[in-house]
Design a protein around this motif. Sequence first.
Motif, PDB file in Angstrom:
ATOM      1  N   CYS A  63       0.819  -1.211   0.000  1.00 52.62           N
ATOM      2  CA  CYS A  63       0.000   0.000   0.000  1.00 52.62           C
ATOM      3  C   CYS A  63       0.854   1.264   0.000  1.00 52.62           C
ATOM      4  N   THR A  64       0.419   2.244  -0.763  1.00 47.38           N
ATOM      5  CA  THR A  64       0.957   3.584  -0.631  1.00 47.38           C
ATOM      6  C   THR A  64       0.057   4.370   0.313  1.00 47.38           C
ATOM      7  N   LEU A  65       0.686   5.178   1.150  1.00 41.98           N
ATOM      8  CA  LEU A  65      -0.064   6.060   2.036  1.00 41.98           C
ATOM      9  C   LEU A  65       0.229   7.524   1.709  1.00 41.98           C
ATOM     10  N   TYR A  66       0.949   7.729   0.616  1.00 46.09           N
ATOM     11  CA  TYR A  66       1.223   9.097   0.156  1.00 46.09           C
ATOM     12  C   TYR A  66       1.636   9.004  -1.308  1.00 46.09           C
ATOM     13  N   LEU A  67       0.708   9.328  -2.190  1.00 42.49           N
ATOM     14  CA  LEU A  67       0.953   9.170  -3.618  1.00 42.49           C
ATOM     15  C   LEU A  67       2.151   9.980  -4.100  1.00 42.49           C
ATOM     16  N   ASN A  68       2.291  11.194  -3.585  1.00 44.12           N
ATOM     17  CA  ASN A  68       3.406  12.035  -4.021  1.00 44.12           C
ATOM     18  C   ASN A  68       4.746  11.372  -3.746  1.00 44.12           C
ATOM     19  N   GLU A  69       4.905  10.826  -2.548  1.00 46.32           N
ATOM     20  CA  GLU A  69       6.172  10.191  -2.207  1.00 46.32           C
ATOM     21  C   GLU A  69       6.425   8.958  -3.075  1.00 46.32           C
ATOM     22  N   SER A  70       5.399   8.140  -3.257  1.00 49.12           N
ATOM     23  CA  SER A  70       5.575   6.946  -4.082  1.00 49.12           C
ATOM     24  C   SER A  70       5.988   7.311  -5.498  1.00 49.12           C
ATOM     25  N   PHE A  71       5.374   8.363  -6.048  1.00 45.12           N
ATOM     26  CA  PHE A  71       5.710   8.749  -7.417  1.00 45.12           C
ATOM     27  C   PHE A  71       7.102   9.363  -7.496  1.00 45.12           C
ATOM     28  N   CYS A  72       7.368  10.314  -6.629  1.00 48.06           N
ATOM     29  CA  CYS A  72       8.620  11.077  -6.727  1.00 48.06           C
ATOM     30  C   CYS A  72       9.849  10.273  -6.323  1.00 48.06           C
ATOM     31  N   GLU A  73       9.687   9.396  -5.319  1.00 45.77           N
ATOM     32  CA  GLU A  73      10.833   8.665  -4.784  1.00 45.77           C
ATOM     33  C   GLU A  73      11.055   7.303  -5.436  1.00 45.77           C
ATOM     34  N   SER A  74      10.029   6.770  -6.109  1.00 42.92           N
ATOM     35  CA  SER A  74      10.173   5.433  -6.679  1.00 42.92           C
ATOM     36  C   SER A  74       9.653   5.329  -8.106  1.00 42.92           C
ATOM     37  N   TRP A  75       8.375   5.660  -8.305  1.00 44.27           N
ATOM     38  CA  TRP A  75       7.729   5.433  -9.606  1.00 44.27           C
ATOM     39  C   TRP A  75       8.484   6.128 -10.734  1.00 44.27           C
ATOM     40  N   GLY A 104      16.065   4.147 -19.733  1.00 48.29           N
ATOM     41  CA  GLY A 104      17.397   4.637 -20.037  1.00 48.29           C
ATOM     42  C   GLY A 104      17.497   6.148 -19.961  1.00 48.29           C
ATOM     43  N   GLU A 105      16.640   6.751 -19.139  1.00 50.61           N
ATOM     44  CA  GLU A 105      16.630   8.204 -18.975  1.00 50.61           C
ATOM     45  C   GLU A 105      16.997   8.572 -17.547  1.00 50.61           C
ATOM     46  N   ASN A 106      17.314   9.818 -17.330  1.00 48.03           N
ATOM     47  CA  ASN A 106      17.544  10.342 -15.985  1.00 48.03           C
ATOM     48  C   ASN A 106      16.358  11.203 -15.587  1.00 48.03           C
ATOM     49  N   TYR A 107      15.849  10.986 -14.364  1.00 47.80           N
ATOM     50  CA  TYR A 107      14.735  11.801 -13.887  1.00 47.80           C
ATOM     51  C   TYR A 107      15.282  12.901 -12.979  1.00 47.80           C
ATOM     52  N   ILE A 108      14.928  14.137 -13.268  1.00 43.58           N
ATOM     53  CA  ILE A 108      15.490  15.280 -12.542  1.00 43.58           C
ATOM     54  C   ILE A 108      14.838  15.520 -11.187  1.00 43.58           C
ATOM     55  N   GLY A 109      13.746  14.775 -10.899  1.00 37.40           N
ATOM     56  CA  GLY A 109      13.081  14.909  -9.612  1.00 37.40           C
ATOM     57  C   GLY A 109      11.850  15.797  -9.696  1.00 37.40           C
ATOM     58  N   CYS A 110      10.895  15.531  -8.833  1.00 36.04           N
ATOM     59  CA  CYS A 110       9.628  16.267  -8.866  1.00 36.04           C
ATOM     60  C   CYS A 110       9.817  17.771  -8.660  1.00 36.04           C
ATOM     61  N   ALA A 111      10.742  18.140  -7.782  1.00 32.68           N
ATOM     62  CA  ALA A 111      10.935  19.553  -7.463  1.00 32.68           C
ATOM     63  C   ALA A 111      11.415  20.349  -8.666  1.00 32.68           C
ATOM     64  N   ASN A 112      12.125  19.700  -9.577  1.00 34.26           N
ATOM     65  CA  ASN A 112      12.688  20.386 -10.736  1.00 34.26           C
ATOM     66  C   ASN A 112      11.963  20.076 -12.042  1.00 34.26           C
ATOM     67  N   ASP A 113      10.912  19.265 -11.949  1.00 34.36           N
ATOM     68  CA  ASP A 113      10.200  18.840 -13.157  1.00 34.36           C
ATOM     69  C   ASP A 113       9.358  19.983 -13.721  1.00 34.36           C
ATOM     70  N   SER A 114       9.422  20.171 -15.013  1.00 39.59           N
ATOM     71  CA  SER A 114       8.635  21.221 -15.667  1.00 39.59           C
ATOM     72  C   SER A 114       7.200  20.797 -15.924  1.00 39.59           C
ATOM     73  N   LEU A 115       6.927  19.487 -15.791  1.00 47.39           N
ATOM     74  CA  LEU A 115       5.584  18.972 -16.039  1.00 47.39           C
ATOM     75  C   LEU A 115       4.861  18.674 -14.723  1.00 47.39           C
TER      76      LEU A 115
END
Length: 296
Positions: free
Chosen positions: A134-146, A155-166
């Motif tokens: 179970c996830t108990l915080y969608l933001n954390e699950s997406f930003c830290e893992s998904w 094969g890409e690098n994710y810049i992180g939620c804080a820096n994401d333009s989308l």
Amino acid sequence: MLIVISYSAIAEEKKVITTDGVELFVKIEGKGTPCLYIHGGPGSGSYWFEKFFGDFMEEHFTMIYLDQRGVGRSGSPENKDYSIERMSLDFEEVRKSLGFEDWLTIGHSFGGILQMGYAEKFPEAQKGMMMINCTLYLNESFCESWAPKASEFLGENYIGCANDSLPMMERMNKLGSKLREKDIFWKMAYSKKENEEIMNSTWGQVENWNYDFGNAALSYEAYWQNFLDNTVKIDIPVLFFYGSSDWMVGPEHYKNVKFTNMLLWESEVGHVPFLENTNDLKKAIKTFKIKYRFES
């Protein structure tokens, strides 16, 4: 009319009509302490859990399989109310209609958020919660893992939620589309592609699948709130079962779970343990049942 059901073995399908007129599909089967399955998705329904893991659960509990409003074999509300408050009230109305004084719940994935909402609104209804991947915080699950893991598979690098333009949902849809184009989305949840195919095949076994809730749920701000902070306030027994390769929720999501009366269980599995590594899930549930003396 109040229907009182004993803990002896039963099997019954019925429709429960909510106070706002929604027809909910409910199936009751098994023996022992009543246990409501709160499915995830949002919108996945109760069918696949019953199909792949129901036999075990029904040996130990009186299982209540519910398709939530706007899901599967249940109807949709005319007023399009899919709020967490209304979902919690649905659970409570089902409990009362079946005549149970209280019950356990077992949730999967997004179902953990619904379990938390139910616990907050009706604290006396649940005598214990089993939280499976179970996830108990969608933001954390997406930003830290998904997002990071999906990007890695691509094969890409994710810049992180804080820096994401989308926006988060747009990024999720973009990454999800790329994973599906490359036919590797299964890596997010399963150990092998064949198991994703087995799970997906169940959708066609229910005619006219209702997906209204799945389309609406994530537009509700309340589902995105941080329920991790509220775990310390809940003192009923909780089994928190998580997968060491569950990239949908995150293998380290458990670190911020602070239930005061918790059996924490790590398993070598992805997101769907009732299809993969079922023996470990069975062991965890049996241990939880014995530890907290839930009767058969």
